[in-house]
Scaffold this active site. Structure first.
Site, PDB file in Angstrom:
ATOM      1  CB  SER A 119      -0.975  -0.006   1.180  1.00  0.00           C
ATOM      2  OG  SER A 119      -0.298   0.128   2.397  1.00  0.00           O
ATOM      3  CG  ASN A 120       3.585   2.616   2.965  1.00  0.00           C
ATOM      4  OD1 ASN A 120       3.454   3.787   3.275  1.00  0.00           O
ATOM      5  ND2 ASN A 120       3.273   1.625   3.790  1.00  0.00           N
ATOM      6  CE  LYS A 140      21.545  -9.669   4.848  1.00  0.00           C
ATOM      7  NZ  LYS A 140      20.126  -9.330   4.785  1.00  0.00           N
ATOM      8  CG  MET A 164       8.755  -8.172   5.478  1.00  0.00           C
ATOM      9  SD  MET A 164       8.520  -6.855   6.701  1.00  0.00           S
ATOM     10  CE  MET A 164       8.439  -7.836   8.184  1.00  0.00           C
ATOM     11  NE  ARG A 165      14.416 -11.396   1.865  1.00  0.00           N
ATOM     12  CZ  ARG A 165      14.559 -12.562   2.472  1.00  0.00           C
ATOM     13  NH1 ARG A 165      15.683 -12.858   3.092  1.00  0.00           N
ATOM     14  NH2 ARG A 165      13.610 -13.458   2.426  1.00  0.00           N
ATOM     15  CB  ILE A 187      19.777  -2.919   3.681  1.00  0.00           C
ATOM     16  CG1 ILE A 187      18.324  -2.649   3.254  1.00  0.00           C
ATOM     17  CG2 ILE A 187      20.763  -2.441   2.619  1.00  0.00           C
ATOM     18  CD1 ILE A 187      17.913  -3.192   1.916  1.00  0.00           C
ATOM     19  CG  ASN A 237      12.442   0.955   6.889  1.00  0.00           C
ATOM     20  OD1 ASN A 237      11.673   0.455   6.075  1.00  0.00           O
ATOM     21  ND2 ASN A 237      12.428   0.604   8.168  1.00  0.00           N
ATOM     22  CG  HIS A 253       9.477   1.290  12.419  1.00  0.00           C
ATOM     23  ND1 HIS A 253       9.611  -0.079  12.256  1.00  0.00           N
ATOM     24  CD2 HIS A 253       9.081   1.481  13.696  1.00  0.00           C
ATOM     25  CE1 HIS A 253       9.311  -0.672  13.394  1.00  0.00           C
ATOM     26  NE2 HIS A 253       8.989   0.243  14.291  1.00  0.00           N
TER      27      HIS A 253
HETATM   28  C1  GRF Z   1       4.083  -0.562   6.704  1.00  0.00           C
HETATM   29  O1  GRF Z   1       3.318  -0.427   7.876  1.00  0.00           O
HETATM   30  C2  GRF Z   1       5.495  -0.109   6.926  1.00  0.00           C
HETATM   31  O2  GRF Z   1       5.612   0.901   7.874  1.00  0.00           O
HETATM   32  C3  GRF Z   1       6.152  -1.363   7.441  1.00  0.00           C
HETATM   33  O3  GRF Z   1       5.571  -2.395   6.696  1.00  0.00           O
HETATM   34  C4  GRF Z   1       4.247  -2.024   6.319  1.00  0.00           C
HETATM   35  C5  GRF Z   1       4.109  -2.250   4.854  1.00  0.00           C
HETATM   36  O4  GRF Z   1       2.796  -2.126   4.413  1.00  0.00           O
HETATM   37  N1  GRF Z   1       7.583  -1.269   7.327  1.00  0.00           N
HETATM   38  P1  GRF Z   1       2.459  -2.080   2.865  1.00  0.00           P
HETATM   39  O5  GRF Z   1       3.030  -3.348   2.238  1.00  0.00           O
HETATM   40  O6  GRF Z   1       3.088  -0.851   2.288  1.00  0.00           O
HETATM   41  O7  GRF Z   1       0.961  -2.052   2.757  1.00  0.00           O
END
Ligand code: GRF
Length: 193
Positions: A17-18, A69, A94-95, A97, A111, A113
């Site tokens: 979604s981001n 890696k 989810m890794r 860097i 990033n 968070h």
């Molecule tokens: C977000 O909440 C971001 O802050 C975190 O992982 C989530 C990713 O969500 N690091 P999406 O895949 O962008 O919907």
């Protein structure tokens, strides 16, 4: 003379979604920022569908097909260089860097968070904050270093809850905030750089 266009890459592992918020923010804006590549380490992630719909190039890889890696990051780095990528924005990647990319993009990897760092780092920031009982929630944008959510903070935004909100409601508010803040931060980093 035509203004130079800055190519960026988004790294994501899940829903994206981001990623969507970033491409939506820049596709019609005259900012000369272009999402040139999606890098995804999860071949079944929904973010890949989002990229297809917007005709964004993707580099999808399975880390298990590489020895370590360093070897997959070398492959990623080659793609980034092919697409002339200058900045990397992690959005649910989810890794951790590694050195290869950190050295290739010093202070150019950011990033997002879903908590107010330095509180609640790690993979479950929202849940950890919720279970701790805090009343102020928020989002942090930070540079990436070799640690987990430890790099220099660039920007944050927050909101206060009344106390009756569910975890799901808070998660939704956090994501809404992320979708507004991430494109703003990208813009100010690139235009101000
Ligand atoms: C977000 O909440 C971001 O802050 C975190 O992982 C989530 C990713 O969500 N690091 P999406 O895949 O962008 O919907």
């Amino acid at each position: 003379m035509k203004n130079r266009c800055t190519h960026i890459a988004v790294f994501a592992s899940g829903s994206g979604s981001n990623f969507q918020a970033i491409i939506d923010a820049f596709e019609n804006e005259q900012t000369n920022i272009k999402v040139a590549l999606l890098v995804c380490d999860n071949p079944s992630a929904f973010v890949i569908e989002r990229a297809k719909q917007k005709q964004i190039e993707t580099f999808i890889f399975n880390p298990k097909s590489y020895n370590n890696k360093e070897s997959y990051e070398i492959a990623v780095k080659e793609m980034l260089s092919e697409y002339k990528v200058e900045w990397i924005f992690l959005a649910g990647y989810m890794r951790i860097i590694g050195k290869t990319l950190l050295q290739a993009y010093p202070n150019r990897i950011v990033n997002i968070h879903p908590a107010l760092l330095p509180s609640f780092p790690g993979a479950n920031g929202i849940k950890d904050a919720y279970e701790s009982g805090v009343k102020v929630f928020g989002v942090t944008l930070h540079f990436v270093d070799e640690g987990v959510d430890t790099g220099k903070i660039i920007d944050q935004d927050s909101f206060k809850i009344k106390g009756s909100e569910s975890l799901e409601e808070i998660e939704n508010r956090i994501h809404q905030l992320e979708h507004i803040l991430y494109p703003k931060v990208i813009k100010s980093l690139i235009i101000g750089s």
